[in-house]
Design an enzyme around this catalytic site. Structure first.
Site, mmCIF file in Angstrom:
data_model
loop_
_atom_site.group_PDB
_atom_site.id
_atom_site.type_symbol
_atom_site.label_atom_id
_atom_site.label_comp_id
_atom_site.label_asym_id
_atom_site.label_seq_id
_atom_site.Cartn_x
_atom_site.Cartn_y
_atom_site.Cartn_z
ATOM 1 C CG ASP A 149 -2.844 8.420 4.828
ATOM 2 O OD1 ASP A 149 -3.026 9.464 4.169
ATOM 3 O OD2 ASP A 149 -3.709 7.538 4.957
ATOM 4 C CG ASP A 193 -1.711 1.186 1.433
ATOM 5 O OD1 ASP A 193 -2.274 1.672 0.432
ATOM 6 O OD2 ASP A 193 -1.784 1.684 2.577
ATOM 7 C CG ASP A 217 -2.321 2.315 6.314
ATOM 8 O OD1 ASP A 217 -2.802 2.018 5.190
ATOM 9 O OD2 ASP A 217 -2.259 3.471 6.746
ATOM 10 C CG ASP A 248 -1.125 7.761 0.319
ATOM 11 O OD1 ASP A 248 0.012 8.126 -0.019
ATOM 12 O OD2 ASP A 248 -2.139 7.961 -0.377
ATOM 13 C CB SER A 284 -10.926 7.838 -3.626
ATOM 14 O OG SER A 284 -10.605 8.491 -2.422
ATOM 15 N N GLY A 302 -3.055 12.560 3.962
ATOM 16 C CA GLY A 302 -4.327 12.823 3.305
ATOM 17 C C GLY A 302 -4.194 13.378 1.904
HETATM 18 MG MG LIG Z 1 -2.880 3.197 3.388
#
Ligand SMILES: [Mg+2]
Length: 188
Positions: free
Chosen positions: A34, A26, A151, A28, A71, A36
């Site tokens: 992460d 993965d 995560d 972020d 997204s 955002g």
């Molecule tokens: Mg993630």
């Protein structure tokens, strides 16, 4: 059939079976912090403990492949080309740190997207396995010998044969598999 193969008990079909293995990452929250909807290089802070695990996995012969739900594209925060450019930048930065990412795949869709063109319940959006299936075809991967690490609960890929490990995070305080990413070392 050569003598060499018959001596080893290997027949020709198995010689063509996909045999590469991958560590799917993965992005972020695993590869970088992460904060955002990241889409600019200056927003990226790589997570050193993950890079260490990546170098180790690489030394064992795993291909490193990033699979990321983005997204932010569907929400209109940034465009697909921003994600592609960011991934190219990340690839170069990580290569300088001894981490070679074989591929980046991302899913720009979201079922409640603001932008109609991206309002799709996509088979590529994790936990659906679309990106993994695509990567497996591109890189001749044996998924039984590959792993996913993420995560969020959505990083538990719905694909038989692929083992997914979730690291404890703000998004996953329960039902995680690993307290820290370092623990992945012992499982590879
Ligand atoms: Mg993630």
């Amino acid at each position: 059939m050569s003598k060499q193969y018959s001596k080893l008990g290997i027949d020709s079909p198995s010689a063509q079976t996909p045999s590469n293995r991958a560590l799917f990452l993965d992005r972020d929250g695993i590869l970088n912090e992460d904060t955002g909807y990241i889409y600019l290089p200056q927003q990226v802070r790589f997570i050193e403990s993950t890079l260490q695990v990546c170098r180790y996995a690489q030394s064992l012969g795993y291909l490193l492949i990033v699979v990321s739900n983005q997204s932010g594209v569907a929400r209109g925060y940034f465009e697909e080309q921003d994600v592609v450019a960011l991934h190219q930048w990340m690839k170069e930065q990580l290569a300088q740190r001894g981490v070679d990412i074989a591929d980046f795949l991302f899913c720009p869709f979201h079922p409640q997207a603001l932008i109609e063109a991206y309002r799709v319940d996509s088979p590529c959006r994790k936990p659906a396995p679309g990106m993994i299936v695509e990567a497996a075809a591109r890189h001749a991967l044996s998924l039984n010998d590959s792993y996913m690490v993420g995560d969020k609960p959505s990083d538990r890929i719905q694909l038989e044969g692929l083992r997914s490990y979730i690291v404890k995070s703000v998004y996953c305080q329960q039902d995680y598999d690993l307290e820290t990413i370092e623990q992945l070392r012992t499982l590879l």
